[in-house]
Scaffold this active site. Structure first.
Site, short mmCIF file in Angstrom:
data_model
loop_
_atom_site.label_atom_id
_atom_site.label_comp_id
_atom_site.label_asym_id
_atom_site.label_seq_id
_atom_site.Cartn_x
_atom_site.Cartn_y
_atom_site.Cartn_z
N GLY A 1 0.86 -1.17 0.00
CA GLY A 1 0.00 0.00 0.00
C GLY A 1 0.90 1.22 0.00
O GLY A 1 1.79 1.33 -0.84
N GLU A 2 0.72 2.06 0.97
CA GLU A 2 1.55 3.27 1.06
C GLU A 2 2.06 3.34 2.49
O GLU A 2 1.28 3.52 3.43
CB GLU A 2 0.70 4.48 0.68
N SER A 3 3.36 3.21 2.65
CA SER A 3 3.89 3.02 4.00
C SER A 3 3.73 4.26 4.88
O SER A 3 3.54 4.14 6.09
CB SER A 3 5.35 2.55 3.95
N CYS B 1 6.07 -5.30 0.23
CA CYS B 1 6.26 -3.98 -0.39
C CYS B 1 6.22 -2.86 0.67
O CYS B 1 7.19 -2.71 1.41
CB CYS B 1 5.24 -3.80 -1.51
N ARG C 1 13.00 3.60 -0.66
CA ARG C 1 11.62 3.59 -1.15
C ARG C 1 11.55 3.98 -2.63
O ARG C 1 12.32 4.81 -3.10
CB ARG C 1 10.76 4.56 -0.33
N ILE D 1 5.28 -2.88 -7.81
CA ILE D 1 4.52 -1.62 -7.93
C ILE D 1 5.16 -0.58 -7.02
O ILE D 1 5.05 -0.68 -5.79
CB ILE D 1 3.04 -1.83 -7.53
N ARG D 2 5.85 0.37 -7.58
CA ARG D 2 6.56 1.38 -6.78
C ARG D 2 7.28 0.71 -5.60
O ARG D 2 7.16 1.12 -4.44
CB ARG D 2 5.60 2.45 -6.27
N HIS E 1 4.44 -8.38 -4.92
CA HIS E 1 3.08 -8.65 -4.40
C HIS E 1 2.55 -10.02 -4.82
O HIS E 1 1.80 -10.11 -5.81
CB HIS E 1 2.11 -7.61 -4.98
N GLU F 1 0.15 -11.62 -3.61
CA GLU F 1 -1.32 -11.66 -3.46
C GLU F 1 -2.03 -11.15 -4.71
O GLU F 1 -3.24 -11.31 -4.84
CB GLU F 1 -1.75 -10.85 -2.22
N1 GLN Z 1 5.77 3.01 -2.76
C1 GLN Z 1 5.09 2.52 -1.59
C2 GLN Z 1 5.74 3.06 -0.32
O1 GLN Z 1 6.80 3.58 -0.37
C3 GLN Z 1 5.06 1.01 -1.57
C4 GLN Z 1 4.32 0.47 -2.77
C5 GLN Z 1 3.57 -0.81 -2.55
O2 GLN Z 1 3.35 -1.28 -1.45
N2 GLN Z 1 3.15 -1.38 -3.67
O3 GLN Z 1 5.17 2.98 0.72
#
Ligand code: GLN
Length: 192
Positions: free
Chosen positions: A46-48, A77, A103, A132-133, A168, A170
């Site tokens: 997700g987004e940390s 991630c 990151r 993904i990122r 990921h 999942e």
């Molecule tokens: N870019 C996100 C972060 O720095 C991580 C991306 C992800 O969990 N797919 O939190």
């Protein structure tokens, strides 16, 4: 076995579905009490930054640290970032795993990719890795075993009862990584 998934933000529902296909009904964790009695916990992608803020508001930050000190945790991630002892340019969150991460080092959202990974001890054919990122693990300590690499960089790592993946699983139909984590939980952290 009781497995929890941190469900503050991000891709928690997909982990729950994957675990259901493996016969495990996972519990969604949103409060410190939700960790009681769990045999293992997934920190999803997700987004940390959002996740760590939400966790701190609910008093989950300390509870997650304490949980991970002794019980199996898998960070995916953003979850991997939450677990790292060193995070470039910011304070670490749980500081559980002996690794340094950068990151977003694999590029922006539009530069997301899928790569075939060598499955190592998971066995079988290539493992699909969805990035993904993703964070890059720029350094891993001596107690950390690298399960898979991409472009030379570690992307799946295990340290005792702790598991981390930069990709990921999942979001793919391949259950091997989840099955591996369940074995780690059943063995209370002894490597399957
Ligand atoms: N870019 C996100 C972060 O720095 C991580 C991306 C992800 O969990 N797919 O939190």
């Amino acid at each position: 076995m009781r497995i929890g998934i941190l469900a503050l933000q991000g891709a928690f529902a997909e982990h729950r579905e994957m675990l259901a296909t493996l016969g495990v009904r996972a519990e969604l964790v949103r409060t410190p009490g939700g960790l009681d009695g769990l045999d293992g916990l997934i920190l999803p992608g997700g987004e940390s930054t959002s996740m760590r803020r939400l966790a701190a508001w609910g008093g989950l930050d300390k509870a997650l640290r304490d949980f991970g000190a002794g019980r199996p945790v898998w960070g995916v991630c953003a979850g991997l970032i939450l677990m790292a002892r060193y995070v470039e340019g910011e304070e670490p969150f749980a500081g559980l795993m002996d690794m340094a991460v950068a990151r977003n080092a694999y590029g922006r959202q539009g530069e997301s990719f899928v790569a075939d990974l060598l499955p190592g001890r998971l066995g079988g054919g290539p493992l699909p890795g969805v990035f993904i990122r993703a964070p890059r693990v720029v350094e891993a300590g001596p107690g950390v075993e690298v399960l898979a690499r991409h472009g030379g960089w570690p992307v799946a790592l295990v340290q005792g009862h702790l598991l981390a993946t930069a990709f990921h699983p999942e979001l793919t139909p391949d259950p091997r990584m989840h099955a591996f984590f369940l074995k780690l939980c059943a063995a209370r952290g002894a490597l399957p």
